[in-house]
Design a protein around this motif. Structure first.
Motif, PDB file in Angstrom:
ATOM      1  N   ASP A 370       2.052  -1.884   7.021  1.00  0.00           N
ATOM      2  CA  ASP A 370       1.763  -0.612   6.370  1.00  0.00           C
ATOM      3  C   ASP A 370       0.751  -0.854   5.267  1.00  0.00           C
ATOM      4  OD1 ASP A 370       3.739   0.306   8.033  1.00  0.00           O
ATOM      5  OD2 ASP A 370       5.250   0.519   6.458  1.00  0.00           O
ATOM      6  N   TYR A 371       0.070   0.195   4.845  1.00  0.00           N
ATOM      7  CA  TYR A 371      -0.909   0.024   3.781  1.00  0.00           C
ATOM      8  C   TYR A 371      -1.042   1.301   2.983  1.00  0.00           C
ATOM      9  CZ  TYR A 371      -4.251   2.608   6.738  1.00  0.00           C
ATOM     10  OH  TYR A 371      -4.878   3.560   7.496  1.00  0.00           O
ATOM     11  N   SER A 372      -1.584   1.184   1.786  1.00  0.00           N
ATOM     12  CA  SER A 372      -1.845   2.338   0.926  1.00  0.00           C
ATOM     13  C   SER A 372      -3.284   2.301   0.466  1.00  0.00           C
ATOM     14  CB  SER A 372      -0.897   2.352  -0.282  1.00  0.00           C
ATOM     15  OG  SER A 372      -1.124   1.221  -1.109  1.00  0.00           O
ATOM     16  N   VAL A 373      -3.798   3.464   0.137  1.00  0.00           N
ATOM     17  CA  VAL A 373      -5.169   3.607  -0.355  1.00  0.00           C
ATOM     18  C   VAL A 373      -5.126   4.337  -1.683  1.00  0.00           C
ATOM     19  CG1 VAL A 373      -7.448   4.618   0.060  1.00  0.00           C
ATOM     20  CG2 VAL A 373      -6.157   3.631   1.966  1.00  0.00           C
ATOM     21  N   GLU A 374      -5.825   3.791  -2.665  1.00  0.00           N
ATOM     22  CA  GLU A 374      -5.898   4.375  -4.000  1.00  0.00           C
ATOM     23  C   GLU A 374      -7.355   4.371  -4.434  1.00  0.00           C
ATOM     24  OE1 GLU A 374      -3.134   3.295  -7.570  1.00  0.00           O
ATOM     25  OE2 GLU A 374      -4.876   1.965  -7.671  1.00  0.00           O
ATOM     26  N   VAL A 375      -7.848   5.518  -4.887  1.00  0.00           N
ATOM     27  CA  VAL A 375      -9.217   5.630  -5.368  1.00  0.00           C
ATOM     28  C   VAL A 375      -9.168   6.007  -6.843  1.00  0.00           C
ATOM     29  CG1 VAL A 375     -11.468   6.736  -5.061  1.00  0.00           C
ATOM     30  CG2 VAL A 375      -9.955   6.417  -3.080  1.00  0.00           C
ATOM     31  N   PHE A 376      -9.905   5.275  -7.673  1.00  0.00           N
ATOM     32  CA  PHE A 376      -9.919   5.596  -9.102  1.00  0.00           C
ATOM     33  C   PHE A 376     -11.350   5.549  -9.613  1.00  0.00           C
ATOM     34  CE2 PHE A 376      -8.922   1.113  -8.529  1.00  0.00           C
ATOM     35  CZ  PHE A 376      -9.798   0.464  -9.386  1.00  0.00           C
ATOM     36  N   ASP A 377     -11.603   6.342 -10.638  1.00  0.00           N
ATOM     37  CA  ASP A 377     -12.938   6.382 -11.216  1.00  0.00           C
ATOM     38  C   ASP A 377     -13.093   5.269 -12.235  1.00  0.00           C
ATOM     39  OD1 ASP A 377     -11.707   7.252 -13.565  1.00  0.00           O
ATOM     40  OD2 ASP A 377     -12.272   9.342 -13.282  1.00  0.00           O
ATOM     41  N   VAL A 410     -12.018   1.588  -4.728  1.00  0.00           N
ATOM     42  CA  VAL A 410     -11.005   1.847  -3.713  1.00  0.00           C
ATOM     43  C   VAL A 410     -10.086   0.638  -3.616  1.00  0.00           C
ATOM     44  CG1 VAL A 410     -10.555   2.431  -1.306  1.00  0.00           C
ATOM     45  CG2 VAL A 410     -12.635   3.286  -2.419  1.00  0.00           C
ATOM     46  N   ASN A 411      -8.799   0.818  -3.902  1.00  0.00           N
ATOM     47  CA  ASN A 411      -7.797  -0.226  -3.712  1.00  0.00           C
ATOM     48  C   ASN A 411      -7.133  -0.028  -2.359  1.00  0.00           C
ATOM     49  OD1 ASN A 411      -8.126  -1.561  -6.124  1.00  0.00           O
ATOM     50  ND2 ASN A 411      -6.382  -0.601  -7.151  1.00  0.00           N
ATOM     51  N   VAL A 412      -7.195  -1.027  -1.503  1.00  0.00           N
ATOM     52  CA  VAL A 412      -6.466  -1.022  -0.240  1.00  0.00           C
ATOM     53  C   VAL A 412      -5.388  -2.088  -0.351  1.00  0.00           C
ATOM     54  CG1 VAL A 412      -6.586  -1.338   2.248  1.00  0.00           C
ATOM     55  CG2 VAL A 412      -8.480  -0.237   1.044  1.00  0.00           C
ATOM     56  N   LYS A 413      -4.125  -1.659  -0.288  1.00  0.00           N
ATOM     57  CA  LYS A 413      -2.999  -2.576  -0.449  1.00  0.00           C
ATOM     58  C   LYS A 413      -2.283  -2.706   0.890  1.00  0.00           C
ATOM     59  CE  LYS A 413      -2.334  -0.839  -5.167  1.00  0.00           C
ATOM     60  NZ  LYS A 413      -1.378  -0.236  -6.125  1.00  0.00           N
ATOM     61  N   SER A 414      -2.173  -3.936   1.374  1.00  0.00           N
ATOM     62  CA  SER A 414      -1.494  -4.209   2.637  1.00  0.00           C
ATOM     63  C   SER A 414      -0.655  -5.459   2.476  1.00  0.00           C
ATOM     64  CB  SER A 414      -2.514  -4.390   3.768  1.00  0.00           C
ATOM     65  OG  SER A 414      -1.873  -4.681   4.992  1.00  0.00           O
ATOM     66  N   GLY A 415       0.649  -5.324   2.628  1.00  0.00           N
ATOM     67  CA  GLY A 415       1.527  -6.459   2.382  1.00  0.00           C
ATOM     68  C   GLY A 415       1.404  -6.903   0.938  1.00  0.00           C
ATOM     69  N   SER A 416       1.128  -8.191   0.728  1.00  0.00           N
ATOM     70  CA  SER A 416       0.986  -8.711  -0.634  1.00  0.00           C
ATOM     71  C   SER A 416      -0.469  -8.763  -1.081  1.00  0.00           C
ATOM     72  CB  SER A 416       1.592 -10.124  -0.715  1.00  0.00           C
ATOM     73  OG  SER A 416       0.920 -11.004   0.155  1.00  0.00           O
TER      74      SER A 416
END
Length: 426
Positions: A370-377, A410-416
């Motif tokens: 699974d993964y998450s996506v986070e976008v920040f300025d 853009v932060n893409v987090k997958s596993g560790s």
């Protein structure tokens, strides 16, 4: 004999817009009285001077940019909240982990000169003919996720954020956490924060921040009741206390460190910062203050002065050369095994188009987690976040609502693994 100078911010009160002042003697005496720390410091400074000379020859004589001297520098970080009980609610802990990431986002923007307010330099530059431009360094601060110290109770793959530990026990180092860039957030009374001038991660040296000088925004409810970090002092609510203190950790002195005729050996020892012996407060207009050392204007917007967060927004190229030299001299002290091997994840996806208008696609070659996506300025404000399961499509279209033009991350987090990629929105 060379001296250690440990920098403090001492607030005269906890009122809104309280001024910052500096007091160093107590810490200076303590470090110099400790033969082990004194020896570490003096040997490190000798090594640093040789590295700085080498970089100055390469950068200034050949004209090569500091960005081309080394590949991206990754710094493993750990954050410690000793006043938060280990039994605190999951909501509070998760909020503080997010606040730590918010602080890291701000650091990455400030040190890479991608902060939104860096654009203010265009209109200010004419007042400072000795400043060759804005300084930046190809650096990425990352909260560590792997191989944490035994006995700390942090599982592999979990970010290095601790709660309720007796970290430091009033001292400024903890060998248990050697190899990390440690930041301790605790109630320090009237002290805003402090750091050694030239820190040693191999010895567990750290930066200490007060609770209300950490991060930005509204903070976390319940952390300090009625005193959420980042929202009490309007002058220090952009996370730049840590930008300043990390500057000290990487051997930058205050820009108001005194006058002298040879910039290599006097003042802050950086030749493209106008010398001064008087710190500045509040939010002065660019070019409005003449230096106490002559006719040059004070570089009030520099991170190493005392102005409000909203009015400090840049390093100089000379300062970043000095930061690079200090990093090169202590690089082996960082425990890089604490960072996940992100290359597998990084090579498994791409983002397009880039630049874009606020709508872009993330395409994976395959999905193993699974993964998450986070976008920040560039101020650290999250403008998009979502979570996707392994069964999701290999392509996800991300749309940011009414985005402003500029640089985003853009932060893409997958596993560790956590991968950060830069995008530009036109």
């Amino acid at each position: 004999m060379k001296k250690i100078i440990l920098s403090f911010f001492l607030l005269t009160s906890v009122a809104i817009n309280a001024q910052r002042t500096c007091g160093v003697e107590e810490k200076l005496q303590k470090i110099m009285a400790d033969p082990i720390q004194r020896e570490i410091y003096l040997k490190g400074q000798e090594k640093f001077e040789k590295e700085l000379e080498k970089l100055n020859n390469r950068v200034y004589r050949s004209g090569e940019s500091i960005d081309n001297v080394n590949a991206t520098t990754r710094i493993p970080m750990a954050f410690h909240f000793p006043s938060v009980s280990p039994s605190a609610s999951a909501t509070l802990k998760n909020c503080l982990r997010a606040l730590a990431q918010n602080q890291v986002n701000s650091l990455n923007a400030d040190y890479n000169a991608t902060n939104a307010d860096i654009s203010n330099w265009a209109s200010a530059a004419s007042f400072y003919p000795t400043v060759s431009g804005v300084g930046s360094i190809d650096i990425q601060f990352v909260i560590a996720t792997q191989n944490h110290p035994a006995g700390t109770g942090i599982a592999n793959g979990t970010v290095a954020v601790t709660f309720g530990t007796n970290f430091l026990n009033g001292a400024d180092e903890d060998p248990t956490w050697a190899g990390y860039m440690n930041v301790v957030v605790r109630n320090e009374g009237g002290i805003l924060g402090y750091s050694p001038l030239g820190g040693y991660p191999g010895a567990g040296w750290t930066v200490v921040l007060n609770t209300w000088a950490f991060g930005s925004g509204s903070g976390c409810s319940g952390y300090v009741p009625g005193v959420p970090p980042g929202s009490v002092q309007t002058g220090i609510n952009k996370g730049r206390t840590l930008t300043h203190e990390l500057g000290h950790f990487f051997n930058l002195n205050h820009t108001f460190n005194g006058c002298g005729t040879n910039c290599n050996f006097t003042g802050d020892r950086v030749c493209d910062t106008p010398p001064s012996s008087v710190e500045q407060y509040g939010c002065p207009s660019p070019g409005s203050i003449t230096s106490s050392c002559g006719t040059n204007k004070v570089l009030t917007m520099n991170y190493m002065d005392y102005t409000d967060d909203a009015c400090m927004y840049m390093f100089t190229p000379g300062q970043m050369t000095r930061v690079q030299a200090w990093y090169n001299s202590i690089a082996s002290e960082f425990n890089m095994t604490t960072l996940s091997n992100d290359e597998v994840v990084k090579n498994n996806f791409n983002i397009f188009p880039n630049p874009n208008n606020g709508t872009f696609t993330i395409r994976f070659n395959d999905l193993s987690d699974d993964y998450s996506v986070e976008v920040f300025d560039i101020s650290g404000r999250i403008v998009f976040e979502d979570y996707y399961t392994q069964s999701s499509n290999l392509e996800q279209t991300i749309s940011i609502d009414k985005p402003s033009s500029g640089v985003y991350f853009v932060n893409v987090k997958s596993g560790s693994s956590i991968i950060t990629e830069k995008i530009i929105i036109k």
